[in-house]
Design an enzyme around this catalytic site. Structure first.
Site, PDB file in Angstrom:
ATOM      1  CE  LYS A 186      -4.445  -1.609   1.096  1.00  0.00           C
ATOM      2  NZ  LYS A 186      -4.276  -2.936   1.740  1.00  0.00           N
ATOM      3  CD  GLU A 218     -10.183   4.648   1.586  1.00  0.00           C
ATOM      4  OE1 GLU A 218      -9.924   5.832   1.307  1.00  0.00           O
ATOM      5  OE2 GLU A 218      -9.589   3.671   1.087  1.00  0.00           O
ATOM      6  CB  SER A 220      -0.253  -8.316  -0.982  1.00  0.00           C
ATOM      7  OG  SER A 220      -1.011  -9.146  -0.121  1.00  0.00           O
TER       8      SER A 220
HETATM    9  C1  PLP Z   1      -5.129  -3.998   1.580  1.00  0.00           C
HETATM   10  C2  PLP Z   1      -4.409  -5.268   1.356  1.00  0.00           C
HETATM   11  C3  PLP Z   1      -4.805  -6.172   0.346  1.00  0.00           C
HETATM   12  C4  PLP Z   1      -6.023  -5.976  -0.516  1.00  0.00           C
HETATM   13  O1  PLP Z   1      -6.025  -4.852  -1.307  1.00  0.00           O
HETATM   14  P1  PLP Z   1      -5.732  -4.903  -2.881  1.00  0.00           P
HETATM   15  O2  PLP Z   1      -6.071  -3.528  -3.313  1.00  0.00           O
HETATM   16  O3  PLP Z   1      -6.611  -5.940  -3.472  1.00  0.00           O
HETATM   17  O4  PLP Z   1      -4.315  -5.235  -3.050  1.00  0.00           O
HETATM   18  C5  PLP Z   1      -4.043  -7.300   0.143  1.00  0.00           C
HETATM   19  N1  PLP Z   1      -2.977  -7.572   0.910  1.00  0.00           N
HETATM   20  C6  PLP Z   1      -2.567  -6.743   1.898  1.00  0.00           C
HETATM   21  C7  PLP Z   1      -1.379  -7.106   2.710  1.00  0.00           C
HETATM   22  C8  PLP Z   1      -3.270  -5.564   2.157  1.00  0.00           C
HETATM   23  O5  PLP Z   1      -2.876  -4.745   3.150  1.00  0.00           O
END
Ligand code: PLP
Length: 397
Positions: free
Chosen positions: A90, A112, A379
């Site tokens: 993010k 948000e 992610s």
């Molecule tokens: C917020 C988040 C997601 C989901 O958001 P996407 O916009 O689909 O990437 C996935 N993995 C992590 C670690 C997150 O913090």
């Protein structure tokens, strides 16, 4: 494909700008300013500097040998977004948008957040540049994610509880949009995923596309060929489109997006928009939604707060219809076992969101040949989820 969206912000029939008139000037200003910085070498150099020196990019593309051996099929690589500063992808978007806000001479940032991860990334970027920051969060989520609420406050942000509706992410987005409408002269709204009205889905995709650009170079250097499969979890869809985008024009690279299957599709307690949803408009964009026959938005469920949202980014809706990306889901139970598996086999505790992608790798890898390659997007890291997992298992800390 990379030319999308069109000049109206549309990805085929999806996307667009379904907002009240009062929000149009802000969106048009943002669109114009973003078009400028996209071609501005100074801006791009600044962005590259902070991504390298502050976020820690490029993140590594790690060959997961023990996981590969355990599953007995394709060779598995992990794109390590969990190694980014603040623990997830993010921050790539938050840094880009804060730089853009400063270009527009806006010294106040609003955002948000659901799980708190986007709020933390935004509060971090705002602190680093000395900007004022206010984060809207549903009061239900504030209770579930108390640690992240305190973390944002440590970073100097004001966290404002939203007590409307289901008191979760959807309500926080509505409140942030209201604030933006009122304070647009001084304020930039940093949306956290490839959602909302044009230009957000395009701009956030561009900021996250660095994931796939790096991964493409890294896999070619390591293996001398492109991967057979890319796998990523899909909440709003930013980490997945970030990984996929640089490969969309390689027809041989297959892509799988993994949504939150929650307690299973038949239970109705899930957030798998492509398994149980249909197109509609929510919060500025036309896309697949979980809604009832009257168009009321359904309550969603997932063990992972970051995947728990009724809409998906509009660009995904187009690729779904075209069959370019395949969408599947992992249930809470499958994600939890993948969480354990990665911790034990590789010494990496993944975010519960990312564990959904690993759960798909567990199903996919054994069906493939050893000569085939999978890149899974990790992610984020699981530190934020350790307490929740312990609690779910009845472990007292
Ligand atoms: C917020 C988040 C997601 C989901 O958001 P996407 O916009 O689909 O990437 C996935 N993995 C992590 C670690 C997150 O913090």
């Amino acid at each position: 494909m990379s030319m999308l969206p069109d000049s109206h912000g549309r990805f085929g029939p999806y996307g667009g700008r379904y907002v009240p008139e009062t929000l149009m000037p802000a969106l048009l200003e943002l669109e114009a300013e973003y078009a400028k910085v996209k071609k501005d070498r100074r801006f791009q150099a600044d962005l590259a500097y902070y991504l390298k020196q502050y976020v820690g990019r490029p993140t590594s593309l790690y060959r997961a040998d023990r996981l590969t051996k355990k599953l007995g099929g394709a060779k598995i690589y992990l794109k390590r977004e969990d190694l980014c500063h603040t623990g997830a992808h993010k921050i790539n978007n938050a840094i880009g948008q804060v730089l853009l806000a400063m270009r527009m001479k806006k010294r106040r940032i609003i955002a948000e957040t659901g799980a708190g991860q986007h709020g933390v990334a935004t509060a971090t970027a705002a602190a680093m540049f000395g900007l004022e920051c206010e984060v809207y969060m549903g009061t239900e989520d504030m209770q579930r994610q108390a640690l992240n609420v305190y973390r944002m406050r440590l970073l100097g942000a004001t966290v404002t509880g939203v007590d409307a509706g289901s008191r979760t992410l959807k309500d926080a987005i509505s409140e942030a949009m209201r604030d933006w409408t009122t304070n647009v002269r001084t304020t930039h709204y940093i949306l956290g995923s490839v959602l909302g009205a044009h230009p957000y889905p395009m701009m956030i995709r561009d900021f996250q596309a660095i994931i796939g650009k790096e991964a493409r170079k890294q896999i070619l250097a390591a293996e001398g060929k492109l991967p057979n499969y890319l796998v990523a979890c899909v909440g709003g869809g930013s980490n997945s489109i970030g990984l996929f985008h640089a490969f969309l024009r390689d027809p041989k690279v297959k892509m799988i997006g993994v949504e939150a299957g929650g307690s299973g599709i038949v239970s109705g307690k899930h957030a798998a928009r492509f398994s149980g949803g249909k197109p509609g408009v929510l919060q500025g964009t036309m896309t697949y939604l979980l809604q009832d026959e009257n168009g009321q938005i359904n309550l969603t469920h997932s063990v992972s707060a970051g995947l728990d949202y009724a809409a998906v980014g509009p660009e995904h809706s187009l690729y779904h219809d075209q069959g370019r990306i395949e969408y599947t889901y992992a249930t809470d139970t499958e994600a939890m076992s993948a969480f354990d598996l990665l911790a034990r086999e590789e010494g990496i505790v993944p975010a519960l969101e990312s564990a959904h992608a690993i759960a798909e790798v567990v199903k996919l890898a054994p069906k493939l040949k050893k000569s085939q390659l999978i890149i899974a997007n990790l992610s984020g890291r699981g530190d934020k989820d350790v307490q929740q997992v312990a609690k779910m298992r009845g472990v007292e800390l």
